[in-house]
Design a protein around this motif. Structure first.
Motif, PDB file in Angstrom:
ATOM      1  N   SER A 120       0.816  -1.218   0.000  1.00 36.93           N
ATOM      2  CA  SER A 120       0.000   0.000   0.000  1.00 36.93           C
ATOM      3  C   SER A 120       0.850   1.269   0.000  1.00 36.93           C
ATOM      4  O   SER A 120       0.331   2.373   0.117  1.00 36.93           O
ATOM      5  N   ALA A 121       2.162   1.109  -0.155  1.00 42.34           N
ATOM      6  CA  ALA A 121       3.059   2.263  -0.139  1.00 42.34           C
ATOM      7  C   ALA A 121       3.293   2.784  -1.556  1.00 42.34           C
ATOM      8  O   ALA A 121       3.149   2.042  -2.534  1.00 42.34           O
ATOM      9  N   PRO A 122       3.653   4.071  -1.689  1.00 42.46           N
ATOM     10  CA  PRO A 122       3.851   4.647  -3.036  1.00 42.46           C
ATOM     11  C   PRO A 122       5.054   4.053  -3.767  1.00 42.46           C
ATOM     12  O   PRO A 122       5.157   4.203  -4.988  1.00 42.46           O
ATOM     13  N   ASN A 123       5.965   3.426  -3.045  1.00 40.35           N
ATOM     14  CA  ASN A 123       7.159   2.881  -3.711  1.00 40.35           C
ATOM     15  C   ASN A 123       7.075   1.366  -3.929  1.00 40.35           C
ATOM     16  O   ASN A 123       8.100   0.683  -3.975  1.00 40.35           O
ATOM     17  N   PHE A 124       5.852   0.843  -4.079  1.00 43.04           N
ATOM     18  CA  PHE A 124       5.696  -0.594  -4.305  1.00 43.04           C
ATOM     19  C   PHE A 124       6.360  -1.023  -5.614  1.00 43.04           C
ATOM     20  O   PHE A 124       6.953  -2.103  -5.696  1.00 43.04           O
ATOM     21  N   GLN A 125       6.265  -0.181  -6.647  1.00 43.00           N
ATOM     22  CA  GLN A 125       6.891  -0.523  -7.923  1.00 43.00           C
ATOM     23  C   GLN A 125       8.410  -0.622  -7.773  1.00 43.00           C
ATOM     24  O   GLN A 125       9.052  -1.496  -8.373  1.00 43.00           O
ATOM     25  N   LEU A 126       8.984   0.264  -6.977  1.00 42.86           N
ATOM     26  CA  LEU A 126      10.420   0.216  -6.735  1.00 42.86           C
ATOM     27  C   LEU A 126      10.784  -1.062  -5.991  1.00 42.86           C
ATOM     28  O   LEU A 126      11.782  -1.722  -6.312  1.00 42.86           O
ATOM     29  N   PHE A 127       9.974  -1.437  -5.001  1.00 42.09           N
ATOM     30  CA  PHE A 127      10.187  -2.690  -4.282  1.00 42.09           C
ATOM     31  C   PHE A 127      10.159  -3.875  -5.243  1.00 42.09           C
ATOM     32  O   PHE A 127      11.029  -4.760  -5.203  1.00 42.09           O
ATOM     33  N   SER A 128       9.182  -3.900  -6.138  1.00 45.22           N
ATOM     34  CA  SER A 128       9.070  -4.997  -7.111  1.00 45.22           C
ATOM     35  C   SER A 128      10.300  -5.046  -8.009  1.00 45.22           C
ATOM     36  O   SER A 128      10.786  -6.137  -8.359  1.00 45.22           O
ATOM     37  N   LYS A 129      10.828  -3.884  -8.359  1.00 43.45           N
ATOM     38  CA  LYS A 129      11.992  -3.818  -9.238  1.00 43.45           C
ATOM     39  C   LYS A 129      13.235  -4.385  -8.563  1.00 43.45           C
ATOM     40  O   LYS A 129      13.909  -5.252  -9.122  1.00 43.45           O
ATOM     41  N   TYR A 130      13.519  -3.924  -7.337  1.00 45.59           N
ATOM     42  CA  TYR A 130      14.748  -4.412  -6.716  1.00 45.59           C
ATOM     43  C   TYR A 130      14.595  -5.850  -6.218  1.00 45.59           C
ATOM     44  O   TYR A 130      15.581  -6.583  -6.125  1.00 45.59           O
ATOM     45  N   ARG A 131      13.376  -6.282  -5.934  1.00 41.11           N
ATOM     46  CA  ARG A 131      13.166  -7.686  -5.576  1.00 41.11           C
ATOM     47  C   ARG A 131      13.559  -8.597  -6.739  1.00 41.11           C
ATOM     48  O   ARG A 131      14.251  -9.606  -6.535  1.00 41.11           O
ATOM     49  N   LEU A 132      13.133  -8.251  -7.946  1.00 34.48           N
ATOM     50  CA  LEU A 132      13.477  -9.056  -9.114  1.00 34.48           C
ATOM     51  C   LEU A 132      14.987  -9.098  -9.338  1.00 34.48           C
ATOM     52  O   LEU A 132      15.559 -10.144  -9.672  1.00 34.48           O
ATOM     53  N   ILE A 133      15.645  -7.958  -9.152  1.00 32.69           N
ATOM     54  CA  ILE A 133      17.101  -7.907  -9.347  1.00 32.69           C
ATOM     55  C   ILE A 133      17.803  -8.804  -8.342  1.00 32.69           C
ATOM     56  O   ILE A 133      18.679  -9.607  -8.697  1.00 32.69           O
ATOM     57  N   ILE A 134      17.425  -8.692  -7.079  1.00 32.06           N
ATOM     58  CA  ILE A 134      18.100  -9.455  -6.033  1.00 32.06           C
ATOM     59  C   ILE A 134      17.846 -10.952  -6.186  1.00 32.06           C
ATOM     60  O   ILE A 134      18.754 -11.771  -6.024  1.00 32.06           O
ATOM     61  N   LEU A 135      16.618 -11.333  -6.515  1.00 35.91           N
ATOM     62  CA  LEU A 135      16.337 -12.754  -6.744  1.00 35.91           C
ATOM     63  C   LEU A 135      17.146 -13.286  -7.928  1.00 35.91           C
ATOM     64  O   LEU A 135      17.635 -14.422  -7.894  1.00 35.91           O
ATOM     65  N   SER A 136      17.319 -12.469  -8.949  1.00 38.28           N
ATOM     66  CA  SER A 136      18.145 -12.868 -10.088  1.00 38.28           C
ATOM     67  C   SER A 136      19.591 -13.103  -9.664  1.00 38.28           C
ATOM     68  O   SER A 136      20.232 -14.064 -10.111  1.00 38.28           O
ATOM     69  N   LEU A 137      20.098 -12.251  -8.784  1.00 37.44           N
ATOM     70  CA  LEU A 137      21.467 -12.427  -8.291  1.00 37.44           C
ATOM     71  C   LEU A 137      21.607 -13.730  -7.513  1.00 37.44           C
ATOM     72  O   LEU A 137      22.577 -14.478  -7.695  1.00 37.44           O
ATOM     73  N   PHE A 138      20.645 -14.005  -6.641  1.00 32.63           N
ATOM     74  CA  PHE A 138      20.730 -15.198  -5.799  1.00 32.63           C
ATOM     75  C   PHE A 138      20.528 -16.486  -6.598  1.00 32.63           C
ATOM     76  O   PHE A 138      20.904 -17.564  -6.130  1.00 32.63           O
ATOM     77  N   ARG A 139      19.957 -16.384  -7.784  1.00 30.97           N
ATOM     78  CA  ARG A 139      19.788 -17.559  -8.642  1.00 30.97           C
ATOM     79  C   ARG A 139      20.965 -17.743  -9.596  1.00 30.97           C
ATOM     80  O   ARG A 139      20.982 -18.681 -10.380  1.00 30.97           O
ATOM     81  N   ASP A 140      21.917 -16.846  -9.511  1.00 33.61           N
ATOM     82  CA  ASP A 140      23.113 -16.905 -10.351  1.00 33.61           C
ATOM     83  C   ASP A 140      24.168 -17.776  -9.660  1.00 33.61           C
ATOM     84  O   ASP A 140      24.362 -17.682  -8.448  1.00 33.61           O
ATOM     85  N   SER A 141      24.850 -18.615 -10.419  1.00 30.01           N
ATOM     86  CA  SER A 141      25.873 -19.492  -9.823  1.00 30.01           C
ATOM     87  C   SER A 141      27.041 -18.706  -9.238  1.00 30.01           C
ATOM     88  O   SER A 141      27.812 -19.225  -8.426  1.00 30.01           O
TER      89      SER A 141
END
Length: 216
Positions: free
Chosen positions: A64-85
């Motif tokens: 419900s916060a105004p920066n939810f889109q930003l949260f979604s963006k950095y979540r995808l980046i970080i999950l991508s990093l953790f899935r990298d060998s």
């Protein structure tokens, strides 16, 4: 006193990874807010499952916060990093690039080098340092480790050797994403096992998760 640097380039491809660059820029654009703390907290976690749990809890706060889109963006980046060998190198790159950009903004260096040995006259440091820079008002060397468990006496000694060989021209830093309490415990364990470290290890400035944004 002649000072030069010998770059190693072992982290270059990780430091230049677009995901790392984007994540660091998000941190710097939100450097005194919850977003910065949450990104640092996620990167410090040990594995993908822990990150997923962390983000599941955060989502309720951001939805419900105004920066939810930003949260979604950095979540995808970080999950991508953790899935990298290469996640270990990528986590290290995040801390190194973030630290460098904070220091660059603070000190406006006229010369800098990363992942390098420091050469002072005919003397050369035994180990590399992650960041070295000189400005009109200061000079510094930093070694960055995401968890404090990666710090050893040899790393602290290398920094102290640079400081002493340069006649205190360089200030030296150990930088971690762990909390101050963990860094204090690590130094105490080193003191117990390496008598040589007693009384000198505190000459290395320790930057922890609590004071990362301003290197205080």
């Amino acid at each position: 006193m002649n000072i030069s640097y010998e770059p190693n380039f072992s982290m270059e491809k990780f430091n230049n990874d677009n995901r790392i660059q984007n994540l660091v820029n998000i941190c710097l654009d939100n450097n005194y807010g919850q977003v910065f703390d949450d990104i640092v907290g996620a990167i410090a976690l040990p594995n993908e499952n822990a990150v997923i749990d962390f983000f599941d809890k955060l989502e309720h706060k951001y939805r419900s916060a105004p920066n939810f889109q930003l949260f979604s963006k950095y979540r995808l980046i970080i999950l991508s990093l953790f899935r990298d060998s290469q996640i270990k190198n990528l986590k290290g790159a995040f801390l190194e690039v973030l630290s460098f950009k904070i220091l660059e903004k603070q000190h406006n260096p006229y010369i800098f080098c990363t992942d390098c040995n420091v050469i002072i006259d005919s003397w050369k440091s035994n180990l590399t340092v992650d960041i070295a820079m000189e400005s009109d008002s200061s000079a510094l060397c930093c070694e960055c480790k995401v968890p404090t468990s990666k710090f050893t006496w040899n790393i602290f000694k290398n920094l102290l050797d640079i400081k002493n060989q340069s006649q205190n021209y360089f200030s030296v830093y150990a930088v971690t994403l762990s909390e101050q309490e963990r860094m204090d415990s690590k130094k105490q364990r080193i003191n117990r096992s390496v008598p040589e470290s007693i009384g000198v290890i505190d000459e290395v400035h320790c930057i922890t998760r609590e004071n990362l944004i301003n290197f205080s």
